[in-house]
Design an enzyme around this catalytic site. Structure first.
Site, short mmCIF file in Angstrom:
data_model
loop_
_atom_site.label_atom_id
_atom_site.label_comp_id
_atom_site.label_asym_id
_atom_site.label_seq_id
_atom_site.Cartn_x
_atom_site.Cartn_y
_atom_site.Cartn_z
N ASN A 33 2.25 1.85 -3.45
CA ASN A 33 1.64 2.17 -4.46
C ASN A 33 0.83 3.62 -4.13
OD1 ASN A 33 1.47 -0.12 -5.83
ND2 ASN A 33 -0.22 -0.99 -4.46
N GLU A 34 0.79 4.03 -2.80
CA GLU A 34 0.19 5.58 -2.45
C GLU A 34 1.46 6.49 -2.48
OE1 GLU A 34 -3.09 6.35 -2.18
OE2 GLU A 34 -3.69 4.50 -2.56
N GLY A 35 2.46 5.86 -1.80
CA GLY A 35 3.29 7.14 -1.71
C GLY A 35 3.12 7.78 -0.19
N ILE A 61 0.99 -1.01 -0.01
CA ILE A 61 -0.04 0.16 -0.10
C ILE A 61 0.83 1.27 -0.05
CG2 ILE A 61 -1.57 1.45 1.50
CD1 ILE A 61 -2.84 -1.43 2.39
#
Length: 144
Positions: A14-16, A11
């Site tokens: 993917n999100e940063g 996560i």
């Protein structure tokens, strides 16, 4: 089930992590690790620390764990659970709950899930290459 350390790392990759308010690709105010800002949130105008971002992420993940545990009616591997947490985190609880992906999964059609994941590649009405790539990474983990 609970999200694994690998799932949390997935996560976060993917999100940063952005410590100031920004608009996500769909135009929603966001902060930290993909946290959509709501009226119930404190004032983030001064930004947050990395530690605060991790705390917010933990709260968000717990919410999605509850949703996945509640709505999924079939057994899951840890990898499958982690993928569903990442997916729900990205699309939101309501979209996950009402998705054809969930209906297909609850019928036990595990092999159809990657095809359903690949349909979720738009934000703000347009295809985003980042979502195309994220869905492919989710598919790889789903089948591993």
């Amino acid at each position: 089930m609970k999200t694994s350390e690998r799932g949390l790392a997935f996560i976060m990759t993917n999100e940063g992590c952005v410590l100031q308010i920004y608009d996500d690709p769909a135009g929603y105010p966001t902060i930290g690790v993909g946290h959509l800002i709501t009226a119930e949130d404190p004032d983030f105008s001064e930004g947050i620390t990395e530690l605060e971002a991790m705390g917010i992420l933990a709260q968000d993940v717990r919410r999605f764990e509850m949703a996945v545990n509640e709505y999924v009616e079939v057994p899951l591997t840890q990898n499958q659970f982690d993928v569903l947490i990442d997916f729900a985190f990205n699309v939101g609880e309501r979209a996950f709950k009402n998705s054809t992906l969930l209906k297909v999964l609850n019928r036990g059609e595990y092999n159809e899930v990657p095809n359903q994941l690949r349909k979720w590649i738009k934000a703000g009405g347009r295809v985003l290459q980042g979502l195309v790539e994220r869905r492919e990474r989710e598919c790889e983990i789903w089948v591993s």
